[in-house]
Design an enzyme around this catalytic site. Sequence first.
Site, mmCIF file in Angstrom:
data_model
loop_
_atom_site.group_PDB
_atom_site.id
_atom_site.type_symbol
_atom_site.label_atom_id
_atom_site.label_comp_id
_atom_site.label_asym_id
_atom_site.label_seq_id
_atom_site.Cartn_x
_atom_site.Cartn_y
_atom_site.Cartn_z
ATOM 1 N N GLU A 24 2.995 -10.338 -1.044
ATOM 2 C CA GLU A 24 3.180 -8.776 -0.855
ATOM 3 C C GLU A 24 4.666 -8.555 -0.651
ATOM 4 O OE1 GLU A 24 1.455 -5.191 2.193
ATOM 5 O OE2 GLU A 24 1.617 -7.382 2.883
ATOM 6 N N HIS A 32 1.578 -8.783 -4.668
ATOM 7 C CA HIS A 32 0.560 -7.857 -4.056
ATOM 8 C C HIS A 32 1.145 -6.431 -3.788
ATOM 9 C CE1 HIS A 32 -3.145 -7.073 -1.569
ATOM 10 N NE2 HIS A 32 -2.329 -6.281 -0.921
ATOM 11 N N ASP A 81 1.736 -17.305 -6.697
ATOM 12 C CA ASP A 81 1.809 -16.028 -7.243
ATOM 13 C C ASP A 81 0.415 -15.541 -7.785
ATOM 14 O OD1 ASP A 81 3.278 -13.840 -8.573
ATOM 15 O OD2 ASP A 81 3.725 -14.857 -10.426
ATOM 16 N N ASP A 101 0.860 -1.177 0.070
ATOM 17 C CA ASP A 101 -0.084 0.030 -0.158
ATOM 18 C C ASP A 101 0.669 1.315 0.076
ATOM 19 O OD1 ASP A 101 -0.206 1.051 3.142
ATOM 20 O OD2 ASP A 101 0.287 -1.024 2.842
#
Length: 373
Positions: free
Chosen positions: A355, A318, A346, A4
Amino acid sequence: DAGDYNKYVVNAGVTVGVMFLGWEHFKDMIQNISLDIPEKNNSIPDYLDEIKWEIEWLLKMEYPDGSGRVSHKLSTLNFGGFIMPEAETTTRYFCPFSTAATADFVAMLAMAARIFAPYDTNFTNQCIQAAKRAYNFLKNNPTNIQPADSAFSTGGYKTDDKDDRLWAAAEMWVTLGDSEYLTDFETRAGEEQNKIDIDFDWSTVKNIGMISYLFSTRSGKNQTLVNNISNSLINVANQIISNRNKHGYGRPLGESYYWGCNGSVARQVVILHSAYKLTNNADYKATALDAISHLFGRNYYGRSFVTGLGYNPPKYPHDRTSGASKKAWPGRLVGGGWPLATSWVDVESNYEVNEIAINWNAALIYALGWFLN
């Protein structure tokens, strides 16, 4: 920070700390590397400019009231979608302070002050003054204070601050040499039964402080403590070798699998290199190469865990930027399989194994730094 776009001081701690160790341990090999970043044509080495970009943000996390407190994170209230960073316009908020974030801030800023001293005097002064304010706040508030973060559902990074305070004291002493910081560190280090942890990450940064103290050229160190840290370092490095020898793929972390364990495989190279500096034992160097080998394909899958590099690397990490652009941006280490070695997939939505994160990449940078020639 990771998949993020939010910014977390505690996770910045182990990231910046390990990258600064990389500079101090491999400066001669790192300083001439050219990186494709906006600052590439100034008088500061590109590697340090990349860290300076993070430090400049960290300086903004100090409370404006002069108290020395440091906000725990800068974050949206909820995780955003898979969009490019310039499209992420949701309001981000300063989360209330924590003592762990404040202590990591001290350590990072103290390291920055000594490492940037040859390049930018004003920046150095700014860093050390901020570090002093934060250290004084910690001194006046000796108990662990967690952030009041109930409004947020983003990364928590809550942790006990014992190891963070130890690291802060170590870096303040290495940079400034004041007896106050030396006494603080040696008292805290003396209370630690295990001077070196075999595995460490954002919640356990004690190793960085111990290593900074051990290799500092300042006089006045407690020789008994120096010996104890050295012995612990060598014992732990030998255990890492033992774990590698018993593992089918020569994985230095052995059979330990958890969220982000690929980062820890790389981070063990910090221990191995530090032990090598003490002993010149070639087994430590060979085991560090085994760590890198595992990450680049000598594993159950026979695949690289680093996007864009090696054989059949991850294509769907991710990672908001990769997801939004429909291409895996290169050079990003994914977390790896857990609870089993065979648990990795994956798949973009599987953040538990696929991630990416700055603390894992910093460890990979350090590991590769040893072998730059």
